[in-house]
Write a protein that holds these residues in place. Structure first.
Motif, PDB file in Angstrom:
ATOM      1  N   THR A  94       0.862  -1.184   0.000  1.00 26.28           N
ATOM      2  CA  THR A  94       0.000   0.000   0.000  1.00 26.28           C
ATOM      3  C   THR A  94       0.897   1.231   0.000  1.00 26.28           C
ATOM      4  OG1 THR A  94      -1.826  -1.110   1.139  1.00 26.28           O
ATOM      5  CG2 THR A  94      -1.753   1.287   1.289  1.00 26.28           C
ATOM      6  N   LEU A  95       0.633   2.136  -0.923  1.00 35.83           N
ATOM      7  CA  LEU A  95       1.432   3.357  -1.084  1.00 35.83           C
ATOM      8  C   LEU A  95       0.634   4.566  -0.615  1.00 35.83           C
ATOM      9  CD1 LEU A  95       2.665   2.783  -4.767  1.00 35.83           C
ATOM     10  CD2 LEU A  95       3.718   1.926  -2.659  1.00 35.83           C
ATOM     11  N   LEU A  96       1.227   5.370   0.236  1.00 41.00           N
ATOM     12  CA  LEU A  96       0.634   6.632   0.677  1.00 41.00           C
ATOM     13  C   LEU A  96       1.524   7.755   0.170  1.00 41.00           C
ATOM     14  CD1 LEU A  96      -1.347   8.261   2.553  1.00 41.00           C
ATOM     15  CD2 LEU A  96       0.342   7.916   4.375  1.00 41.00           C
ATOM     16  N   TYR A  97       0.935   8.765  -0.482  1.00 42.00           N
ATOM     17  CA  TYR A  97       1.757   9.820  -1.066  1.00 42.00           C
ATOM     18  C   TYR A  97       0.917  11.072  -1.327  1.00 42.00           C
ATOM     19  CZ  TYR A  97      -0.552   9.004  -5.529  1.00 42.00           C
ATOM     20  OH  TYR A  97      -1.490   8.905  -6.508  1.00 42.00           O
ATOM     21  N   TYR A  98       1.612  12.158  -1.572  1.00 43.22           N
ATOM     22  CA  TYR A  98       0.984  13.392  -2.065  1.00 43.22           C
ATOM     23  C   TYR A  98       2.048  14.206  -2.765  1.00 43.22           C
ATOM     24  CZ  TYR A  98       3.248  16.109   1.633  1.00 43.22           C
ATOM     25  OH  TYR A  98       4.179  16.716   2.431  1.00 43.22           O
ATOM     26  N   CYS A  99       1.615  15.129  -3.587  1.00 45.15           N
ATOM     27  CA  CYS A  99       2.542  16.062  -4.215  1.00 45.15           C
ATOM     28  C   CYS A  99       1.804  17.333  -4.583  1.00 45.15           C
ATOM     29  CB  CYS A  99       3.159  15.444  -5.472  1.00 45.15           C
ATOM     30  SG  CYS A  99       4.365  16.532  -6.272  1.00 45.15           S
ATOM     31  N   TYR A 100       2.274  18.470  -4.075  1.00 43.48           N
ATOM     32  CA  TYR A 100       1.748  19.767  -4.484  1.00 43.48           C
ATOM     33  C   TYR A 100       2.522  20.220  -5.719  1.00 43.48           C
ATOM     34  CZ  TYR A 100      -1.004  20.408  -0.231  1.00 43.48           C
ATOM     35  OH  TYR A 100      -1.934  20.277   0.766  1.00 43.48           O
ATOM     36  N   SER A 101       1.841  20.217  -6.855  1.00 45.10           N
ATOM     37  CA  SER A 101       2.449  20.645  -8.115  1.00 45.10           C
ATOM     38  C   SER A 101       1.315  20.927  -9.091  1.00 45.10           C
ATOM     39  CB  SER A 101       3.363  19.549  -8.676  1.00 45.10           C
ATOM     40  OG  SER A 101       3.968  19.972  -9.878  1.00 45.10           O
ATOM     41  N   HIS A 102       1.369  22.060  -9.754  1.00 42.57           N
ATOM     42  CA  HIS A 102       0.245  22.470 -10.603  1.00 42.57           C
ATOM     43  C   HIS A 102       0.010  21.486 -11.756  1.00 42.57           C
ATOM     44  CE1 HIS A 102      -2.706  25.085 -12.431  1.00 42.57           C
ATOM     45  NE2 HIS A 102      -2.102  24.901 -13.595  1.00 42.57           N
ATOM     46  N   ILE A 103      -1.258  21.159 -11.970  1.00 47.87           N
ATOM     47  CA  ILE A 103      -1.656  20.253 -13.052  1.00 47.87           C
ATOM     48  C   ILE A 103      -2.596  21.008 -13.992  1.00 47.87           C
ATOM     49  CG2 ILE A 103      -2.806  18.088 -13.640  1.00 47.87           C
ATOM     50  CD1 ILE A 103      -2.147  17.091 -10.823  1.00 47.87           C
ATOM     51  N   ASP A 104      -2.193  21.171 -15.231  1.00 48.63           N
ATOM     52  CA  ASP A 104      -3.074  21.756 -16.242  1.00 48.63           C
ATOM     53  C   ASP A 104      -4.156  20.740 -16.619  1.00 48.63           C
ATOM     54  OD1 ASP A 104      -1.768  24.247 -16.495  1.00 48.63           O
ATOM     55  OD2 ASP A 104      -0.244  23.331 -17.791  1.00 48.63           O
ATOM     56  N   ASN A 105      -5.379  21.226 -16.808  1.00 48.21           N
ATOM     57  CA  ASN A 105      -6.488  20.354 -17.184  1.00 48.21           C
ATOM     58  C   ASN A 105      -6.563  19.154 -16.241  1.00 48.21           C
ATOM     59  OD1 ASN A 105      -8.688  19.406 -18.548  1.00 48.21           O
ATOM     60  ND2 ASN A 105      -7.573  18.763 -20.386  1.00 48.21           N
ATOM     61  N   ALA A 106      -6.624  19.458 -14.950  1.00 48.44           N
ATOM     62  CA  ALA A 106      -6.565  18.415 -13.925  1.00 48.44           C
ATOM     63  C   ALA A 106      -7.739  17.447 -13.993  1.00 48.44           C
ATOM     64  CB  ALA A 106      -6.495  19.057 -12.541  1.00 48.44           C
ATOM     65  N   GLU A 107      -8.884  17.917 -14.446  1.00 49.60           N
ATOM     66  CA  GLU A 107     -10.053  17.043 -14.522  1.00 49.60           C
ATOM     67  C   GLU A 107      -9.823  15.920 -15.536  1.00 49.60           C
ATOM     68  OE1 GLU A 107     -14.907  17.493 -14.446  1.00 49.60           O
ATOM     69  OE2 GLU A 107     -13.632  19.250 -14.782  1.00 49.60           O
ATOM     70  N   GLN A 108      -9.245  16.254 -16.682  1.00 52.93           N
ATOM     71  CA  GLN A 108      -8.931  15.229 -17.679  1.00 52.93           C
ATOM     72  C   GLN A 108      -7.806  14.329 -17.187  1.00 52.93           C
ATOM     73  OE1 GLN A 108     -10.537  14.522 -20.648  1.00 52.93           O
ATOM     74  NE2 GLN A 108      -9.248  12.708 -20.504  1.00 52.93           N
ATOM     75  N   PHE A 109      -6.847  14.933 -16.477  1.00 49.61           N
ATOM     76  CA  PHE A 109      -5.755  14.152 -15.905  1.00 49.61           C
ATOM     77  C   PHE A 109      -6.313  13.073 -14.977  1.00 49.61           C
ATOM     78  CE2 PHE A 109      -2.779  13.075 -12.593  1.00 49.61           C
ATOM     79  CZ  PHE A 109      -1.559  12.933 -13.253  1.00 49.61           C
ATOM     80  N   ALA A 110      -7.308  13.431 -14.164  1.00 54.41           N
ATOM     81  CA  ALA A 110      -7.902  12.472 -13.232  1.00 54.41           C
ATOM     82  C   ALA A 110      -8.514  11.287 -13.975  1.00 54.41           C
ATOM     83  CB  ALA A 110      -8.949  13.158 -12.364  1.00 54.41           C
ATOM     84  N   ALA A 111      -9.232  11.579 -15.051  1.00 50.77           N
ATOM     85  CA  ALA A 111      -9.862  10.508 -15.835  1.00 50.77           C
ATOM     86  C   ALA A 111      -8.808   9.592 -16.460  1.00 50.77           C
ATOM     87  CB  ALA A 111     -10.759  11.115 -16.910  1.00 50.77           C
ATOM     88  N   ASP A 112      -7.764  10.183 -17.022  1.00 50.25           N
ATOM     89  CA  ASP A 112      -6.701   9.387 -17.643  1.00 50.25           C
ATOM     90  C   ASP A 112      -5.928   8.584 -16.591  1.00 50.25           C
ATOM     91  OD1 ASP A 112      -7.454  10.525 -20.042  1.00 50.25           O
ATOM     92  OD2 ASP A 112      -5.852  12.031 -20.035  1.00 50.25           O
ATOM     93  N   HIS A 113      -5.705   9.205 -15.436  1.00 51.40           N
ATOM     94  CA  HIS A 113      -4.937   8.548 -14.372  1.00 51.40           C
ATOM     95  C   HIS A 113      -5.706   7.356 -13.809  1.00 51.40           C
ATOM     96  CE1 HIS A 113      -1.367   8.730 -11.909  1.00 51.40           C
ATOM     97  NE2 HIS A 113      -2.084   8.527 -10.813  1.00 51.40           N
ATOM     98  N   LEU A 114      -7.014   7.486 -13.743  1.00 53.62           N
ATOM     99  CA  LEU A 114      -7.845   6.372 -13.280  1.00 53.62           C
ATOM    100  C   LEU A 114      -7.660   5.160 -14.196  1.00 53.62           C
ATOM    101  CD1 LEU A 114     -10.064   5.098 -11.529  1.00 53.62           C
ATOM    102  CD2 LEU A 114     -11.751   6.219 -13.010  1.00 53.62           C
ATOM    103  N   GLU A 115      -7.703   5.390 -15.481  1.00 52.23           N
ATOM    104  CA  GLU A 115      -7.540   4.279 -16.425  1.00 52.23           C
ATOM    105  C   GLU A 115      -6.147   3.671 -16.323  1.00 52.23           C
ATOM    106  OE1 GLU A 115     -10.029   2.916 -18.087  1.00 52.23           O
ATOM    107  OE2 GLU A 115     -11.217   4.403 -16.962  1.00 52.23           O
ATOM    108  N   PHE A 116      -5.149   4.514 -16.104  1.00 52.22           N
ATOM    109  CA  PHE A 116      -3.784   4.008 -15.939  1.00 52.22           C
ATOM    110  C   PHE A 116      -3.681   3.113 -14.712  1.00 52.22           C
ATOM    111  CE2 PHE A 116       0.444   4.747 -13.935  1.00 52.22           C
ATOM    112  CZ  PHE A 116       1.180   3.951 -14.808  1.00 52.22           C
ATOM    113  N   CYS A 117      -4.241   3.555 -13.595  1.00 53.38           N
ATOM    114  CA  CYS A 117      -4.204   2.756 -12.362  1.00 53.38           C
ATOM    115  C   CYS A 117      -4.915   1.420 -12.554  1.00 53.38           C
ATOM    116  CB  CYS A 117      -4.846   3.530 -11.213  1.00 53.38           C
ATOM    117  SG  CYS A 117      -3.895   4.960 -10.660  1.00 53.38           S
TER     118      CYS A 117
END
Length: 328
Positions: A6-29
């Protein structure tokens, strides 16, 4: 031998078009076979994911390969089974809700408390000119906290800004903030600096990293985590139990979800009261028509509350346990 991580993490770093990033990241996971919960916002990532060591290694490599997240610090736990059932990756306005009308008032990438590695935190925490401040919510620090830590009566982190005035008496001291993995401290310490506190620090990697690197000395009780494990052991040096059963007051570290799905909050309850109360926190919850069957574990998948039902107030049921305060 443990078969999952189990991995616990965070990172403060600006994400352009974060809503689309979330959708793409879900599919990657999902493609890696991971389960977990990730929050994506314009300001960064906040996640806990679980899977095979191979999947977790591939995930960490992919995150670190992105220049925006290259410095992400992963806390890795070896576990017997995945710590989640499904994979969620959602876009939200903040990765930790600050409670500010304008969250841009603070920017953890520009100004935040000085990071203390666990060894340095251990060396500083008992000094007379230091105050150790827990920035987590009640249900978290009730089950475990640092010895002599100042705790705040808050139900969630968005209440933290309104509590800063209560800390004015400590303005001339070094403030050492801590939380589970460090993410809340980034904003809490920034808010303290904004309010005029001069000497503010944060435990880098939070309680979890402190346990792994220095044995968790003087962390009393267990650490609340936001996955199926609910709580984990941290202290291998001088462990104690500080939480008590909500119903009978017996010392216990056992934390469960209320069997009433419209309550569903975590609370500490001994095994005997668990069976007696059928996994409920109160008589009111025991009488609820939608009460779920209790199987002795007290873990259920949280269900959305109907918007027309008023949430049950936990405060009227809770027995308040004295929390130690910092030295004056």
């Amino acid at each position: 031998m443990k078969h999952y991580q189990t991995l616990l993490y965070y990172c403060y770093s600006h994400i352009d078009n974060a809503e689309q990033f979330a959708a793409d990241h879900l599919e990657f996971c999902k493609s890696l076979g991971l389960v977990g919960r990730i929050i994506v916002a314009d300001e960064g990532l906040n996640g806990t994911v679980s899977g095979t060591p191979e999947a977790c290694k591939a995930y960490m490599a992919a995150v670190h390969a992105d220049p925006r997240f290259a410095k992400t610090d992963f806390k890795i736990d070896e576990v017997d089974e995945p710590s989640f059932i499904k994979m969620h990756c959602r876009y939200k306005s903040e990765i930790v809700h600050s409670g500010l009308r304008d969250p841009n008032v603070i920017d953890p990438t520009k100004e935040t408390g000085k990071h203390l590695e666990p060894k340095a935190f251990l060396e500083m925490k008992d000094r007379e000119d230091v105050v150790v401040l827990d920035v987590r919510s009640n249900y978290e620090h009730n089950v475990g906290r640092f010895k002599n830590a100042v705790t705040l009566d808050i139900e969630n982190f968005r209440e933290f800004p309104n509590k800063i005035n209560e800390l004015a008496q400590y303005k001339n001291k070094k403030i050492l903030t801590y939380c589970t993995g460090g993410i809340k401290c980034e904003k809490a310490s920034a808010l303290l600096l904004k309010a005029g506190f001069k000497d503010v620090y944060q435990l880098h990697g939070g309680i979890i990293k402190y346990g792994k690197e220095v044995g968790g000395k003087d962390f009393e009780g267990k650490c609340y985590v936001f996955d199926n494990r609910v709580t984990v052991d941290v202290n291998r040096v001088n462990p104690t139990v500080v939480s008590t059963c909500l119903n009978c007051g017996t010392t216990t570290s056992r934390m469960i979800n209320c069997a009433n799905p419209e309550c569903n909050e975590h609370f500490t309850q001994c095994e005997a009261c668990g069976w007696k109360m059928e996994g409920c926190c109160s008589d009111t919850c025991m009488e609820h028509p939608r009460k779920r069957p209790y199987d002795g574990t007290g873990y259920y998948i949280k269900v959305p509350q109907p918007v027309n039902i008023e949430k049950i107030s936990k405060r009227k049921h809770k027995k308040i346990t004295a929390i130690p305060t910092a030295r004056s």
